[in-house]
Write a protein that holds these residues in place. Sequence first.
Motif, PDB file in Angstrom:
ATOM      1  N   ARG A  17     -11.604 -13.927 -22.643  1.00 18.75           N
ATOM      2  CA  ARG A  17     -12.126 -15.134 -21.774  1.00 18.75           C
ATOM      3  C   ARG A  17     -11.004 -16.241 -21.490  1.00 18.75           C
ATOM      4  O   ARG A  17     -10.947 -16.950 -20.668  1.00 18.75           O
ATOM      5  CB  ARG A  17     -13.264 -15.942 -22.252  1.00 18.75           C
ATOM      6  CG  ARG A  17     -14.405 -14.802 -22.164  1.00 18.75           C
ATOM      7  CD  ARG A  17     -15.853 -15.427 -22.794  1.00 18.75           C
ATOM      8  NE  ARG A  17     -16.850 -14.764 -22.525  1.00 18.75           N
ATOM      9  CZ  ARG A  17     -18.025 -14.812 -22.969  1.00 18.75           C
ATOM     10  NH1 ARG A  17     -18.048 -15.846 -24.099  1.00 18.75           N
ATOM     11  NH2 ARG A  17     -19.372 -14.271 -22.825  1.00 18.75           N
TER      12      ARG A  17
ATOM     13  N   ASN B 117      -8.310 -14.725 -18.974  1.00 21.95           N
ATOM     14  CA  ASN B 117      -8.736 -14.610 -17.695  1.00 21.95           C
ATOM     15  C   ASN B 117      -9.263 -15.801 -17.033  1.00 21.95           C
ATOM     16  O   ASN B 117      -9.722 -16.068 -15.850  1.00 21.95           O
ATOM     17  CB  ASN B 117      -9.994 -13.441 -17.317  1.00 21.95           C
ATOM     18  CG  ASN B 117     -10.916 -13.708 -18.027  1.00 21.95           C
ATOM     19  OD1 ASN B 117     -11.435 -14.914 -18.376  1.00 21.95           O
ATOM     20  ND2 ASN B 117     -11.805 -12.527 -18.317  1.00 21.95           N
TER      21      ASN B 117
ATOM     22  N   LEU C   7     -11.824 -17.817 -17.936  1.00 26.87           N
ATOM     23  CA  LEU C   7     -13.246 -18.327 -17.822  1.00 26.87           C
ATOM     24  C   LEU C   7     -13.403 -19.136 -18.943  1.00 26.87           C
ATOM     25  O   LEU C   7     -14.299 -19.941 -18.868  1.00 26.87           O
ATOM     26  CB  LEU C   7     -14.137 -16.884 -18.188  1.00 26.87           C
ATOM     27  CG  LEU C   7     -14.575 -15.944 -17.481  1.00 26.87           C
ATOM     28  CD1 LEU C   7     -15.196 -14.560 -17.872  1.00 26.87           C
ATOM     29  CD2 LEU C   7     -15.292 -16.643 -16.134  1.00 26.87           C
TER      30      LEU C   7
ATOM     31  N   MET D  17      -8.643 -21.027 -10.887  1.00 24.15           N
ATOM     32  CA  MET D  17      -9.095 -19.691 -11.262  1.00 24.15           C
ATOM     33  C   MET D  17      -8.704 -18.909 -10.095  1.00 24.15           C
ATOM     34  O   MET D  17      -8.435 -17.665 -10.476  1.00 24.15           O
ATOM     35  CB  MET D  17     -10.766 -19.901 -11.121  1.00 24.15           C
ATOM     36  CG  MET D  17     -11.591 -19.933 -12.273  1.00 24.15           C
ATOM     37  SD  MET D  17     -11.094 -18.898 -13.606  1.00 24.15           S
ATOM     38  CE  MET D  17     -12.341 -17.575 -13.788  1.00 24.15           C
ATOM     39  N   ALA D  18      -8.632 -19.256  -8.827  1.00 19.06           N
ATOM     40  CA  ALA D  18      -8.125 -18.443  -7.818  1.00 19.06           C
ATOM     41  C   ALA D  18      -6.697 -17.626  -8.117  1.00 19.06           C
ATOM     42  O   ALA D  18      -6.676 -16.734  -7.755  1.00 19.06           O
ATOM     43  CB  ALA D  18      -8.121 -18.936  -6.458  1.00 19.06           C
TER      44      ALA D  18
ATOM     45  N   SER E 193      -7.054 -15.246 -11.279  1.00 17.57           N
ATOM     46  CA  SER E 193      -7.825 -14.053 -10.771  1.00 17.57           C
ATOM     47  C   SER E 193      -6.995 -13.025  -9.856  1.00 17.57           C
ATOM     48  O   SER E 193      -7.130 -11.839 -10.013  1.00 17.57           O
ATOM     49  CB  SER E 193      -8.993 -14.327  -9.959  1.00 17.57           C
ATOM     50  OG  SER E 193     -10.085 -15.083 -10.940  1.00 17.57           O
TER      51      SER E 193
ATOM     52  N   THR F  10     -10.246  -8.422 -14.493  1.00 19.55           N
ATOM     53  CA  THR F  10     -11.032  -8.292 -15.587  1.00 19.55           C
ATOM     54  C   THR F  10     -12.297  -7.188 -14.871  1.00 19.55           C
ATOM     55  O   THR F  10     -13.092  -7.540 -14.123  1.00 19.55           O
ATOM     56  CB  THR F  10     -11.669  -9.559 -15.883  1.00 19.55           C
ATOM     57  OG1 THR F  10     -10.769 -10.373 -16.106  1.00 19.55           O
ATOM     58  CG2 THR F  10     -12.662  -9.126 -17.358  1.00 19.55           C
TER      59      THR F  10
ATOM     60  N   GLY G  95     -13.601  -9.907  -3.578  1.00 22.14           N
ATOM     61  CA  GLY G  95     -12.605 -11.242  -4.003  1.00 22.14           C
ATOM     62  C   GLY G  95     -11.693 -11.662  -3.031  1.00 22.14           C
ATOM     63  O   GLY G  95     -11.369 -12.760  -2.832  1.00 22.14           O
TER      64      GLY G  95
ATOM     65  N   SER H 251     -13.516 -13.925  -0.925  1.00 20.18           N
ATOM     66  CA  SER H 251     -13.507 -15.274  -1.602  1.00 20.18           C
ATOM     67  C   SER H 251     -12.317 -16.004  -1.370  1.00 20.18           C
ATOM     68  O   SER H 251     -12.414 -17.416  -1.207  1.00 20.18           O
ATOM     69  CB  SER H 251     -13.921 -15.281  -3.006  1.00 20.18           C
ATOM     70  OG  SER H 251     -14.871 -14.478  -3.186  1.00 20.18           O
ATOM     71  N   LEU H 252     -11.154 -15.190  -1.338  1.00 22.49           N
ATOM     72  CA  LEU H 252      -9.773 -15.745  -1.039  1.00 22.49           C
ATOM     73  C   LEU H 252      -9.506 -16.133   0.494  1.00 22.49           C
ATOM     74  O   LEU H 252      -8.658 -16.921   0.829  1.00 22.49           O
ATOM     75  CB  LEU H 252      -8.670 -14.862  -1.401  1.00 22.49           C
ATOM     76  CG  LEU H 252      -8.618 -14.797  -3.117  1.00 22.49           C
ATOM     77  CD1 LEU H 252      -7.657 -13.511  -3.322  1.00 22.49           C
ATOM     78  CD2 LEU H 252      -8.148 -15.865  -3.680  1.00 22.49           C
TER      79      LEU H 252
ATOM     80  N   MET I 161      -7.125  -7.094  -5.441  1.00 26.40           N
ATOM     81  CA  MET I 161      -6.675  -8.502  -5.590  1.00 26.40           C
ATOM     82  C   MET I 161      -5.167  -8.257  -5.929  1.00 26.40           C
ATOM     83  O   MET I 161      -4.519  -9.259  -6.377  1.00 26.40           O
ATOM     84  CB  MET I 161      -7.487  -9.186  -6.261  1.00 26.40           C
ATOM     85  CG  MET I 161      -8.871  -9.404  -5.555  1.00 26.40           C
ATOM     86  SD  MET I 161     -10.155 -10.386  -6.759  1.00 26.40           S
ATOM     87  CE  MET I 161      -9.554 -12.103  -6.609  1.00 26.40           C
TER      88      MET I 161
END
Lengths: 541, 279
Positions: A54, A57, A59, A84-85, A88, A93, A114, A117-118, A165
């Motif tokens: 965690r 990555n 988190l 985070m972007a 990731s 993960t 993903g 989301s980007l 990604m």
Amino acid sequence: MIDENSRPLVIENLSFRYNSRKEPAIQEINLSVNPGEVMLIAGSSGCGKTTLMRCVNGLIPNAYHGDLDGGIRLYGQSVLDMEMAEISQKVGTILQDPERQILGTYVLNDVAFGLESLGLPRDEILLRVDQALERMGILHLRDRETFGTSGGEKQKIALAGVLAMNPKILLLDEPLASLDPASAHEALQIFRQLADEGLSVVIVEHRVEDVFAIEPERVVYMDEGQITYQGGREGLMQVVDYTRIKLPAEVVFTRAKNDPPPEFEPAVVKTEDNSEELVKFDGVHFRYDEDLPFVLEDINFTIKKGDIIAILGHNGSGKTTMVKHALGLLKPTKGVVLLEGQETKTITIATAAKSVGYVFQSPSQMLFAPTVADELAFGPKNLGYSKDEVRDNVQWAIQTVNLSDEMESPPLALSFGQQKRISIAAILAMRSRLLMMDEPTAGQDYWNYRSFMDSILQMPGFEAIVFITHDLDLALTYANRIIILYDGQIVADDAPEEILLDEDQLIKYRILPTSLLRLNKLHLPETGSFFRAETLAHKIG
Amino acid sequence: MDRIDPRARWIFSFAFLLSATMFWNPAFLLLFFLLAVTWYLLGRTRWKETRRGWLLVGFMLFTMIVINTIITGGGAGGVVPPGGHVLWPAGFTIPLVNWQIYFGLTVERLWFAICQLMRLGGVSLIFVLIPYTMDPRAYGATFRGLAMPDSVAYTMELSFRFIPTLGRDLAVTLDAQKARGYELEKFKGGIFQKIARIAPLLVPVTMNAIIASEDVANAMDLRCFGQAKRTWIYPLRYHWWDHALIAFSALMLLGSVVAVHIFNAGGFWVPDWFMRLFV
């Protein structure tokens, strides 16, 4: 020599304490990963592996809060300075249960998640999805619903979603946990291939022996939040406690010679061949709907007093479906199942439960009561036992699983291992003669599942035990009879020493021979039976 | 139905809901009901696939119409004027216990129940159709296309992803409890005892769902959800018939507002022919 800024991952003096806990989960962690390397992080439950992941990555600290000290750098840049972007796209993960990681109803949508989301352009997303699916060899699944895919396929879908990604580091949290041996082997080959293509692959896993098959360049062993070993494979096998993680059988065999022999005497003992039949399957066929194909075909076998049966088979071979018939949870489409001479079609499940206790894979699927005492009384009350009988049965059951001190505790607040024992006690309290367990070791680390199986098998109260497993070593260590299911049919049913000798046959049925099987086969002329490596070490010379 | 853009379908469905619920006038309700039936038939669903949905709707309609309106009269409050032509004054006696049930059903309340059936039935026909005819991949893009935020839009899509998982978890827990002699059909006692009897099913399923939600949230975070303006890859495109449907929906809603608030045409009344059947 690699420049520090071109190393994918460098961790320096990393410590973290969750806000909800007093003690740190990890302390003074130092490690680094090179491009194209496979790193194995091993350790038993609670050793801090997941917390470490965690931190890498992102988190922690974005989703989990606490005190974080030390540094984590991805290609020279601190993760604390990254969004985070951004993290990731560098670190992909895969969580332990791919089922929960899959967010889309269809494969295409999940893999695209993903990238959507980007905010990438639609055409680029579709191109990258196809590339990722092709890389995983599952392009044919692109327009399938995710719910109906197998465990192995789900993991590949989750991997494709991450690979789309273009990460540089792949973190895998116990990736083999929900896979049958053949699927696990296939998954490991993919991890190796990805590393060979230049990714840094970090695998957190306690099935050390399995991961060794792809020759990880670096091995880390964690215990109580700290790294206690870091180096090559050979070194780990010499320094780590062999009862804590699963090492190759030859290593255990050699090292265990210097230790006292393990004590293990199963309570269920095999009797004469003409002993009492508890359950009989006679020509059983089963399908869920008349439009669907049969999932069980011509099943014939009996469970007798004294049997300890391991049921092996690939995912979807019909193991659980077959076992559910013994209790009447499913009724045969054709043929009969007799429970103590009575056809299961003619009796209620409650009546059947007096004879057969069935423990499901996860205790959280059944535990509900406010106290352990109420939980254990639930079954006997349902079966209509008198108050005195319920009280006596509950007392006996809780003492048998050695958890008397927890009688007033809420079952769901106990550790996973304790919950497993409570689920067994709940069956014991019903005084069932036959214990059936579906994947009894699922979700437990090596040390915990071994001690769990040892205690269950040595526990008085059951006249026969049946367990479903993917773990060949578990079957050959604990069972006196093995049934192999393949595509809904029984293809082998005999003593372990009889049916596990033909490796080609096993591979055909998607069961992979292990180092323990090979070691046992080597010494079979002397021992006449199969044993765990520690016992074998004391039986041979 | 497949050719209609899902955004246009939702716009029509909500316009229908808002319009139909403005009326108690049976003539308008009959019109709405017929429109709903036509719409439902366009979906070309089979009874076999929709029967579970209708079972749930049937239970809801039974509770609202038979119990709440016909038996207790609660649902008619504020719409049906007090008094009226009593249809069944004496009620009946429950055998063995000799309990007198005063029914007090009036012709007006009975007609109100029929109006309610047309209104709720019409709305149900429109909305029951959606899960059976809409591609589950389209929910997120559709709601985003209806100007909802990404988080709300994706929540709709995610719920469809996890409905089968939840159903499977429930089936596993039911089997696990049955294996301990639990019999769902043997519910006895009062309402609290009945609720307590469902606990062995609800507690494990709820706890598992809560635990799973942490993984789902992590999986979304790890794949950058909410980090940028989202692209929705599901292709949505309006055609002329979608524009026509949206225009019709707007007219229906506007017409309903005018009819109810300007011409006062929304009120409840009982047709003479119905009254003459009983009085």
